[in-house]
Design a protein around this motif. Sequence first.
Motif, PDB file in Angstrom:
ATOM      1  N   THR A 488      -1.430 -16.401  50.817  1.00 53.32           N
ATOM      2  CA  THR A 488      -2.360 -16.303  51.947  1.00 53.32           C
ATOM      3  C   THR A 488      -3.811 -16.218  51.448  1.00 53.32           C
ATOM      4  OG1 THR A 488      -1.956 -13.889  52.030  1.00 53.32           O
ATOM      5  CG2 THR A 488      -0.661 -15.287  53.522  1.00 53.32           C
ATOM      6  N   ILE A 489      -4.306 -15.022  51.218  1.00 51.26           N
ATOM      7  CA  ILE A 489      -5.740 -14.850  50.971  1.00 51.26           C
ATOM      8  C   ILE A 489      -6.184 -15.435  49.632  1.00 51.26           C
ATOM      9  CG2 ILE A 489      -5.509 -12.528  49.996  1.00 51.26           C
ATOM     10  CD1 ILE A 489      -8.318 -13.837  52.337  1.00 51.26           C
ATOM     11  N   ALA A 492      -6.249 -19.116  49.966  1.00 57.24           N
ATOM     12  CA  ALA A 492      -7.470 -19.469  50.707  1.00 57.24           C
ATOM     13  C   ALA A 492      -8.692 -19.409  49.792  1.00 57.24           C
ATOM     14  CB  ALA A 492      -7.642 -18.528  51.896  1.00 57.24           C
ATOM     15  N   GLU A 498     -11.626 -18.402  52.070  1.00 56.25           N
ATOM     16  CA  GLU A 498     -11.227 -17.009  52.318  1.00 56.25           C
ATOM     17  C   GLU A 498     -11.997 -16.362  53.462  1.00 56.25           C
ATOM     18  OE1 GLU A 498     -14.605 -16.642  49.299  1.00 56.25           O
ATOM     19  OE2 GLU A 498     -13.018 -18.080  49.809  1.00 56.25           O
ATOM     20  N   GLY A 502      -6.356 -16.831  55.814  1.00 56.08           N
ATOM     21  CA  GLY A 502      -5.690 -16.089  54.745  1.00 56.08           C
ATOM     22  C   GLY A 502      -5.456 -14.625  55.058  1.00 56.08           C
TER      23      GLY A 502
END
Length: 546
Positions: A488-489, A492, A498, A502
């Motif tokens: 996710t983050i 990103a 980001e 994310g």
Amino acid sequence: MMKNILIAVLLSTMLFSCNAVERQEADLLVFNAEVYTVNDNFDIVEAFVVKEGKILETGTAEALREKFEFGEQLDAQGRTVLPGFIDGHAHFYRLGLQQQKVDLTGTKSFDEVVERIVAFQKEHNDDFITGRGWDQNDWEVKEFPIKDTLDKLFPDTPIAVTRIDGHALLVNQAALDLAGITVDTPAQGGAIEVKDGKLTGILIDNPMGLVANAQPEPSIEEQVNALLEAEKISFEYGLTTVVDAGIDKNTVELIDSLQQRNELKIRLYAMLSNTPENLDHYLGGDPVKTERLNVRSVKFYGDGALGSRGAALKAPYSDHAGHYGALLSPVEDFRKIAERVAASKFQMNTHAIGDSANVVVLETYKELLSDGEDRRWRVEHAQIIDEEDFKYFSKNIIPSVQPTHATSDMYWAEDRLGPQRIKGAYAFKRLLDQAGVIALGTDFPVEEVSPFYTFYSSVARKDLENYPEGGYMPEQALSREETLKGMTIWAAYSNFEEDEKGSIEPGKFADFIILDRNIMTVGEDEIPNVEVLQTWVNGERVFSRE
């Protein structure tokens, strides 16, 4: 008395009206959920608000209801909610095209490969048969096949079927003739296999392009269907953003046109294939950025794959004396492209499997990237790293890895590398500790699309048969929190995104998924069986299993 009652009613009505006015309008409340925000504190909340496709606020349902008026409310029934998964390295368009070709994944022998080709052709009657997915390492006889059987069965119909990793190709004589390949054809950056003076039908890396150039281009209708089919599969697995690792200008433009018409809703981060046309068209200007499409990187292939012994190693393969694999381009050509990208506003992402390929990439990156410059160049796969070369990774030279490669390759990887060199292979924890971030992906259709297999391989370091007990090189496993961040983050971040995706935080896109069980707490063996119940992109439900 009556006058006092009227005043009280009037005041009450005025207060109610004021409170009603103070409540803000919003589109959606998601409540009764266990929401992993993946923010800096890794907070877990019960509810969040969506407006105009973005997260407006997080908190408790009670507090949010006091503050907002909702057009829709979604009771998550206590389920786990995560930010939409980001596949940090995949082949989205290729996945879609593969749905129109013969599927050879999971074949246990060359005989089974032939059976599937025959069955496919009976149904489709193609002028040029293509497919993907065979892997000789899964067969009892772990050697490359030869084309003789295909020549007998299909003397006039060209056949080209790709190995699972995309770095070896089996073709029949009809395809070789169409491509003009003979025993005398040169094979720089790869191999054209010859035994006893005859072509076997196996092509490795660069020579595969000769056959690809001879194949008919898919029609626009086939291309559109491929993209829509890939989106459908991705949404079913909770993927809301996919990094397409190597596509061309024409495909990018088709994607953009479909997204602009809201016919393709998934978000895509495009790595441009390293071709003169792509570089000339894009590198002189700004990256192309919309809410659903980000074109700001160039994909370069450093070497081949370990499974087909095309990965470039510093020392010979342990199971093939004198063989080092190969770089797919001369070092000076790679450097020229890297310098050109460095002078642009684009990111460079380089496929590097072997330790020799990785050190060429890492040293070049280090030389070209100025200290303090935020370029976030990526090493795709970063699969085999020499002990002395881990030091190059950072938040500006990012490892982008695919955990299921470790659990797919573990049966034979040490045979290729030996007991010492294997210690620097698939070393995800060490890469994270050095870089501070790591982007996780699947490399589909090389591996399965399921991000839950990615999660399981990252955390448990086991295959789907729960092998080996205790995990493969378990010291290199990531925690569940690290794995979720990598999907996710951190993914990103590796895309310069980001600030918009994310995590489930105010101001970010309302891309989220609802799971049938909590992937952060279920028994380890249950992780591969987790399913997505709903997928939302931009505050719109794009998939529902319920």
